[in-house]
Design a protein around this motif. Sequence first.
Motif, short mmCIF file in Angstrom:
data_model
loop_
_atom_site.label_atom_id
_atom_site.label_comp_id
_atom_site.label_asym_id
_atom_site.label_seq_id
_atom_site.Cartn_x
_atom_site.Cartn_y
_atom_site.Cartn_z
N TYR A 126 0.85 -1.18 0.00
CA TYR A 126 0.00 0.00 0.00
C TYR A 126 0.89 1.23 0.00
CZ TYR A 126 -3.66 -3.19 1.51
OH TYR A 126 -4.55 -4.22 1.58
N TYR A 127 0.43 2.27 -0.71
CA TYR A 127 1.19 3.51 -0.75
C TYR A 127 0.27 4.68 -0.43
CZ TYR A 127 4.52 7.05 -2.18
OH TYR A 127 5.37 8.12 -2.18
N TYR A 128 0.74 5.54 0.45
CA TYR A 128 0.04 6.77 0.82
C TYR A 128 0.64 7.88 -0.03
CZ TYR A 128 -1.39 10.68 3.88
OH TYR A 128 -1.91 11.84 4.40
N MET A 129 -0.12 8.37 -1.01
CA MET A 129 0.37 9.43 -1.88
C MET A 129 -0.23 10.76 -1.46
SD MET A 129 0.62 9.88 -5.97
CE MET A 129 1.95 8.69 -6.02
N ARG A 130 0.62 11.61 -0.93
CA ARG A 130 0.20 12.94 -0.51
C ARG A 130 -0.23 13.75 -1.73
NH1 ARG A 130 5.83 13.98 1.15
NH2 ARG A 130 5.97 12.41 -0.47
N LEU A 131 -1.15 14.65 -1.54
CA LEU A 131 -1.63 15.47 -2.65
C LEU A 131 -0.49 16.25 -3.29
CD1 LEU A 131 -3.83 16.62 -4.47
CD2 LEU A 131 -4.28 18.34 -2.71
N ARG A 132 0.39 16.82 -2.49
CA ARG A 132 1.49 17.60 -3.07
C ARG A 132 2.40 16.72 -3.92
NH1 ARG A 132 1.97 17.23 2.19
NH2 ARG A 132 3.84 16.46 3.21
N GLU A 133 2.57 15.47 -3.55
CA GLU A 133 3.36 14.54 -4.36
C GLU A 133 2.63 14.24 -5.67
OE1 GLU A 133 5.36 10.09 -4.02
OE2 GLU A 133 3.96 10.75 -2.49
N LEU A 134 1.34 13.96 -5.57
CA LEU A 134 0.53 13.72 -6.77
C LEU A 134 0.60 14.92 -7.71
CD1 LEU A 134 -1.54 12.08 -8.41
CD2 LEU A 134 -3.32 13.06 -6.93
N LYS A 135 0.52 16.10 -7.14
CA LYS A 135 0.55 17.34 -7.95
C LYS A 135 1.88 17.47 -8.70
CE LYS A 135 -1.51 21.34 -8.87
NZ LYS A 135 -1.21 21.42 -10.28
N THR A 136 2.97 17.05 -8.09
CA THR A 136 4.27 17.07 -8.77
C THR A 136 4.23 16.22 -10.03
OG1 THR A 136 5.43 17.37 -6.68
CG2 THR A 136 6.73 16.51 -8.49
N TYR A 137 3.63 15.04 -9.91
CA TYR A 137 3.54 14.14 -11.07
C TYR A 137 2.56 14.66 -12.13
CZ TYR A 137 6.12 10.74 -8.26
OH TYR A 137 7.07 10.10 -7.50
N THR A 138 1.43 15.21 -11.70
CA THR A 138 0.47 15.73 -12.69
C THR A 138 1.02 16.97 -13.38
OG1 THR A 138 -0.77 16.97 -11.01
CG2 THR A 138 -1.57 14.74 -11.56
N ASP A 139 1.78 17.79 -12.66
CA ASP A 139 2.41 18.96 -13.29
C ASP A 139 3.44 18.51 -14.32
OD1 ASP A 139 0.87 20.65 -11.73
OD2 ASP A 139 2.51 21.20 -10.36
N ARG A 140 4.21 17.48 -13.98
CA ARG A 140 5.19 16.95 -14.92
C ARG A 140 4.50 16.46 -16.19
NH1 ARG A 140 8.70 11.85 -13.02
NH2 ARG A 140 6.72 10.79 -13.31
N ALA A 141 3.38 15.74 -16.03
CA ALA A 141 2.64 15.23 -17.19
C ALA A 141 2.07 16.39 -18.01
CB ALA A 141 1.52 14.30 -16.73
N SER A 142 1.55 17.40 -17.34
CA SER A 142 1.00 18.57 -18.05
C SER A 142 2.05 19.30 -18.86
CB SER A 142 0.37 19.56 -17.05
OG SER A 142 -0.72 18.97 -16.43
N GLY A 143 3.29 19.23 -18.39
CA GLY A 143 4.40 19.88 -19.10
C GLY A 143 4.98 19.02 -20.20
N GLY A 144 4.30 17.94 -20.56
CA GLY A 144 4.76 17.08 -21.64
C GLY A 144 5.58 15.89 -21.16
N GLY A 145 5.71 15.74 -19.87
CA GLY A 145 6.48 14.63 -19.32
C GLY A 145 5.67 13.35 -19.18
N ARG A 146 6.24 12.44 -18.49
CA ARG A 146 5.67 11.12 -18.28
C ARG A 146 4.25 11.20 -17.70
NH1 ARG A 146 8.92 6.11 -16.77
NH2 ARG A 146 7.21 4.67 -16.45
N LYS A 147 3.35 10.34 -18.20
CA LYS A 147 1.95 10.35 -17.78
C LYS A 147 1.63 9.21 -16.79
CE LYS A 147 0.38 13.08 -21.54
NZ LYS A 147 1.40 14.03 -21.31
#
Length: 177
Positions: free
Chosen positions: A120-141
């Motif tokens: 199980y993994y607890y993903m903090r919102l700020r961590e999730l936001k880092t990944y979604t921002d990266r994807a929005s910038g053309g990075g890994r989805k």
Amino acid sequence: MSWNSRGLRGSMLEELINLTNEKYRDKGLALIQKVPTPITPIEIDKHSHHITLAYFDQKSTVDYIGAVQGIPVCFDAKECAADTFALANVHEHQLKFMQEFEAQDGVAFLIIYYKKHDEYYYMRLRELKTYTDRASGGGRKSIPFTELNKTYFFHVSQGMYVPYLEMIKKDLEERQT
């Protein structure tokens, strides 16, 4: 999305979380409730009055909401069969709701169950936001398992199936530093 399709994939994880939430409530530690998934009935059996065909409404928020020792909490439960978690599993309206929730001094997060690793993994919102921002910038989805913060993995303990309260505590302590 139809009634019998992908929408029920996380039902085992949700059942384990529901059992954990009951134990937390019984011990007076937290009051967390499953948010009902809104559906639109399409067909109803005339004899039994049961819904035989329905569609999930698109705009549900998160799976769970409540309070832990006076702290507002909301989270979504996700299952992942692979070594990567696809960001497409988190919908824009869910992310927006969680951001608005935290803006009101709540704690928002995901619980991701990695079946392959039985973790199980607890993903903090700020961590999730880092990944979604990266994807929005053309990075890994997607989020590779190997990129996750090892200190936010947790396992069954103390008779709790999905013991996430310790992770909330850790999250809150990190926010203060």
